[in-house]
Motif scaffolding. Structure first.
Motif, PDB file in Angstrom:
ATOM      1  N   LEU A 317       0.833  -1.209   0.000  1.00  0.00           N
ATOM      2  CA  LEU A 317       0.000   0.000   0.000  1.00  0.00           C
ATOM      3  C   LEU A 317       0.869   1.260   0.000  1.00  0.00           C
ATOM      4  CD1 LEU A 317      -2.775  -1.085   2.539  1.00  0.00           C
ATOM      5  CD2 LEU A 317      -3.035  -0.799   0.069  1.00  0.00           C
ATOM      6  N   LYS A 318       1.957   1.213   0.739  1.00  0.00           N
ATOM      7  CA  LYS A 318       2.872   2.360   0.741  1.00  0.00           C
ATOM      8  C   LYS A 318       3.439   2.590  -0.662  1.00  0.00           C
ATOM      9  CE  LYS A 318       4.226   1.858   5.616  1.00  0.00           C
ATOM     10  NZ  LYS A 318       5.326   1.564   6.556  1.00  0.00           N
ATOM     11  N   GLU A 319       3.773   1.506  -1.341  1.00  0.00           N
ATOM     12  CA  GLU A 319       4.282   1.613  -2.711  1.00  0.00           C
ATOM     13  C   GLU A 319       3.202   2.118  -3.663  1.00  0.00           C
ATOM     14  OE1 GLU A 319       5.696  -2.317  -3.453  1.00  0.00           O
ATOM     15  OE2 GLU A 319       7.404  -2.137  -2.069  1.00  0.00           O
ATOM     16  N   LYS A 320       1.957   1.708  -3.417  1.00  0.00           N
ATOM     17  CA  LYS A 320       0.839   2.168  -4.251  1.00  0.00           C
ATOM     18  C   LYS A 320       0.637   3.671  -4.078  1.00  0.00           C
ATOM     19  CE  LYS A 320      -2.706   1.504  -6.993  1.00  0.00           C
ATOM     20  NZ  LYS A 320      -2.547   1.038  -8.397  1.00  0.00           N
ATOM     21  N   ALA A 321       0.789   4.175  -2.864  1.00  0.00           N
ATOM     22  CA  ALA A 321       0.654   5.610  -2.618  1.00  0.00           C
ATOM     23  C   ALA A 321       1.703   6.395  -3.399  1.00  0.00           C
ATOM     24  CB  ALA A 321       0.763   5.900  -1.128  1.00  0.00           C
ATOM     25  N   ILE A 322       2.913   5.859  -3.458  1.00  0.00           N
ATOM     26  CA  ILE A 322       3.985   6.494  -4.240  1.00  0.00           C
ATOM     27  C   ILE A 322       3.632   6.471  -5.717  1.00  0.00           C
ATOM     28  CG2 ILE A 322       6.402   6.324  -4.921  1.00  0.00           C
ATOM     29  CD1 ILE A 322       6.981   5.175  -2.122  1.00  0.00           C
ATOM     30  N   GLU A 323       3.127   5.336  -6.189  1.00  0.00           N
ATOM     31  CA  GLU A 323       2.748   5.191  -7.600  1.00  0.00           C
ATOM     32  C   GLU A 323       1.659   6.199  -7.989  1.00  0.00           C
ATOM     33  OE1 GLU A 323       0.102   2.016 -10.126  1.00  0.00           O
ATOM     34  OE2 GLU A 323       1.524   1.192  -8.678  1.00  0.00           O
ATOM     35  N   LEU A 324       0.713   6.443  -7.085  1.00  0.00           N
ATOM     36  CA  LEU A 324      -0.382   7.382  -7.356  1.00  0.00           C
ATOM     37  C   LEU A 324       0.023   8.832  -7.094  1.00  0.00           C
ATOM     38  CD1 LEU A 324      -3.306   5.364  -5.726  1.00  0.00           C
ATOM     39  CD2 LEU A 324      -2.978   5.763  -8.181  1.00  0.00           C
ATOM     40  N   ASN A 325       1.260   9.023  -6.608  1.00  0.00           N
ATOM     41  CA  ASN A 325       1.792  10.347  -6.328  1.00  0.00           C
ATOM     42  C   ASN A 325       1.000  11.072  -5.237  1.00  0.00           C
ATOM     43  OD1 ASN A 325       3.746  12.347  -6.787  1.00  0.00           O
ATOM     44  ND2 ASN A 325       2.384  13.491  -8.161  1.00  0.00           N
TER      45      ASN A 325
END
Length: 458
Positions: A317-325
């Motif tokens: 989820l942390k990586e997804k937040a980065i991906e979504l900026n």
């Protein structure tokens, strides 16, 4: 072989009676709760149930069957207070279990439901051999353990948060809908979908048989009650008891919140069915729809991790937040204390919930009690019991898709202060229907006939 053993146990439970004498049984309630550190609504039910039993029948000892090897009576009593604000009358006794891996979902990559269900029988066998109480109380929904408990001569009580299988699950397979428990490999294949329907139908029949072994089944919502009555077919033994929600502690929080940086919060275990990715995608979409001149909102994702799978999911989820900026606007809070959770809820203007067919939705009630306007999934408990108008006033929003969630987020962020306070006040009044006091009263009323019967016959 295990299925044959299950059927034999059911037949024996209803025919020849207990396998061990009454003198071997403790005057106790054995609460089957293998994970006493999961931090969710189920654990709150456990501690409120222990307190309710201690108040209703102080002559009975409460034993907790747990797979957490570091659990002690003192640590569990402290945890119930620190994490949930539930003060027990005395420390519960502990029975440690060492076969918990047999109910782990990772143990069964395929046929997970039947694997975990049969594994729960093995774990319950260990539990009941170590301590055979008068009452066997399952607080986690392991229905396949009920005929085994009857085989040991126990009165079986359960609190069912959700059915292990439901007609909704069968419907999704028939319609080949993609979901966390119905992956793309199945949905793309007609043959595999038909095989899964046969599997689900067979499991549903077994689930109905074992569930009917309960002497008393408490359920947490209208949705769950409807499904359990349909599956177990013992409506006279099924009682709806809304779960205990911390409304009194949260209702003292002020409704007025700082509008400089609007805060939205999500409180849920880091499990796949909680659909955190949908929340992040909706938050990202909401930020894009807001007027650039407005301050960017903050999103606080609060949850607990039971095992490594949950830890890995949190990292994803942390990586997804980065991906979504949106990572600069998203905070993750893991395994927070009860006091810290109150502080976070006290600063939020909105609470996000996104689990499809959430049996009840304690987090939704907590949002409402704390003064955070809920945006909940338009299904099951939130739809049928919780996010309903109060005295003709809207109490929150229901949504299904990313766009619907994003629209609701934007709506709350941009509404006037007076409008938000009016909706938050109505939501708080609605939440008072699901208090710990209400649970305590309904719980005691449900278990009293069974506890009094044993007391009189002893």
């Amino acid at each position: 072989m295990l299925i044959v053993a299950l059927i034999a146990a059911i037949l024996v439970a209803f025919s020849i009676g207990p396998i061990n004498g009454r003198r071997r049984r403790k005057r106790a309630v054995g609460l089957f709760h293998p994970y006493t550190n999961d931090g969710g609504g189920g654990e709150r039910v456990l501690w409120c149930a222990v307190r309710g039993i201690q108040e209703e029948s102080p002559h009975l000892d409460c034993y907790v069957y747990t797979g957490d090897h570091d659990a002690t009576p003192q640590s569990l009593m402290a945890r119930s207070l620190d994490r949930f604000g539930v003060s027990l009358l005395s420390p519960p006794k502990v029975v440690h279990l060492y076969k918990r891996k047999w109910i782990e979902e990772t143990t069964y990559p395929h046929f997970t439901m039947i694997g975990q269900s049969l594994g729960s029988m093995y774990l319950a066998w260990e539990a009941l051999c170590k301590l055979t109480p008068i009452y066997y109380f399952d607080t986690c929904g392991y229905a396949f353990t009920y005929p085994l408990a009857r085989l040991f001569g126990c009165k079986v009580i359960c609190y069912t948060h959700y059915p292990t299988i439901s007609s909704d699950m069968l419907s999704r397979v028939r319609h080949r809908s993609l979901m966390y428990n119905n992956d793309a490999l199945i949905t793309k294949s007609v043959w595999l979908s038909k095989c899964k329907i046969v599997y689900y139908t067979f499991f549903s029949c077994l689930y109905g048989i074992v569930g009917s072994c309960a002497h008393l089944a408490m359920v947490n919502s209208s949705w769950t009650k409807s499904h359990i009555e349909n599956l177990w077919r013992v409506p006279d033994r099924i009682k709806r008891v809304y779960p205990p929600c911390d409304t009194s502690g949260l209702q003292v929080l002020p409704l007025d919140r700082s509008a400089e940086i609007p805060v939205m919060i999500s409180v849920a275990q880091f499990r796949p069915e909680k659909a955190h990715i949908l929340q992040l995608e909706a938050f990202s979409a909401a930020i894009k729809r807001l007027d650039p001149s407005l301050p960017k909102p903050k999103f606080q994702i609060v949850g607990s991790c039971r095992n490594k799978s949950d830890e890995d999911r949190l990292q994803m989820l942390k990586e997804k937040a980065i991906e979504l900026n949106v990572n600069e606007h998203v905070e993750f809070h893991k395994n927070v204390t009860y006091r810290d959770l109150m502080g976070l809820l006290g600063g939020a203007v909105a609470g996000i919930h996104s689990m499809t067919d959430e049996h009840f939705g304690i987090s939704v009630v907590e949002y409402m009690a704390a003064g955070a306007i809920p945006i909940a999934h338009n299904s099951a408990g939130p739809k049928m019991d919780i996010v309903l108008d109060e005295d003709g006033q809207q109490t929150g929003f229901l949504a299904c898709t990313v766009d619907e969630y994003a629209d609701a987020m934007v709506r709350i962020i941009t509404m006037s202060k007076m409008e938000r306070l009016k909706m938050a006040a109505a939501a708080r009044r609605r939440a008072s229907r699901f208090s710990e006091q209400r649970f305590s009263e309904d719980f005691k009323a449900a278990v009293r006939p069974i506890l009094c019967h044993i007391s009189r016959s002893s």
